[in-house]
Design an enzyme around this catalytic site. Structure first.
Site, PDB file in Angstrom:
ATOM      1  CG  ASP A   7      -1.770   1.094   1.511  1.00 35.38           C
ATOM      2  OD1 ASP A   7      -2.460   1.653   0.295  1.00 35.38           O
ATOM      3  OD2 ASP A   7      -1.880   1.656   2.513  1.00 35.38           O
ATOM      4  CG  ASP A   9      -1.722   7.561   0.214  1.00 37.72           C
ATOM      5  OD1 ASP A   9      -1.000   8.242  -0.099  1.00 37.72           O
ATOM      6  OD2 ASP A   9      -2.879   7.118  -0.653  1.00 37.72           O
ATOM      7  CG  ASP A 179      -2.285   2.553   6.578  1.00 37.72           C
ATOM      8  OD1 ASP A 179      -3.016   3.444   7.181  1.00 37.72           O
ATOM      9  OD2 ASP A 179      -2.181   2.357   5.208  1.00 37.72           O
TER      10      ASP A 179
END
Length: 218
Positions: A7, A9, A179
């Site tokens: 991922d 961001d 996250d």
């Protein structure tokens, strides 16, 4: 070919490039700052809460792309990279990418943020393979319209499965670093799910399932 999927961001970046692009537009006076910031902040809050209407959000954030000449957008993005993105790039994230590459793994970024924003970021990180939410283009200009399935939540699986079929690849022994609990659908598909500086919900799930939890910010 083992995949190491990241991922972007709040995983490889210490922040959200999508939301930060909106802040950049506001701070430079390129949009009606009060109205745009209010919508941008609300969409981000919805994302954090797991309640984002991704189609509505893409209609909102891609609108400026359709209203602005591509050459101008590229100039804005150069400034955005220098002033906003470079300070968010995590050295430990770059080191982890390098570690996977040294092991012979194919490194990929998969992100819900659109390709206009993320394409140059992936290039900066030296990652060739990027799955991002796609922006419509016609005659060399952005249309301001979403195309294809947004690579968000289960949409990441849809887009990744297309890529796997095109490249005759599999998820055998694969890694995915994220996250956000918005990425739970894809985390459940890979061999090695890794929670990176996770939100509270993902941290709890990772601990329950014995997934590795690490920080790229410490």
């Amino acid at each position: 070919m083992r995949l190491a999927i990241f991922d972007l961001d709040n995983t490889l970046l210490a922040g959200d490039s999508d939301h930060q692009w909106g802040e950049y537009l506001c701070s430079r006076g390129l949009v009606d700052a009060d109205a745009y910031r209010a919508k941008n902040d609300q969409f981000y809050a919805n994302y954090v809460a797991g309640q984002l209407d991704v189609i509505a959000y893409q209609n909102f954030c891609q609108e400026v792309l359709g209203q602005t000449d591509k050459a101008v957008l590229d100039e804005w993005h150069t400034d955005f990279m220098r002033d906003c993105i470079e300070p968010m790039i995590l050295a430990k994230g770059e080191a982890l990418i390098a570690q996977h590459r040294a092991a012979g793994d194919l490194v990929m970024i998969i992100t819900a943020t659109n390709r206009f924003i993320t394409g140059p970021i992936a290039q900066r990180l030296g990652v060739e393979h990027l799955i991002a939410t796609e922006c419509g283009m016609q005659d060399g200009q952005y249309t301001g319209q979403l195309v294809d399935v947004p690579s968000f939540q289960a949409g990441k699986i849809t887009r990744l499965n297309t890529w796997l079929a095109e490249h005759q690849a599999t998820l055998d022994d694969s890694y995915f670093y994220s996250d956000s609990y918005n990425d739970l659908p894809l985390l459940e598909q890979v061999t090695h799910a890794v929670a990176v500086d996770p939100d509270d919900t993902l941290r709890e799930i990772a601990q329950q399932r014995g997934w590795k939890v690490l920080s790229l910010r410490d």
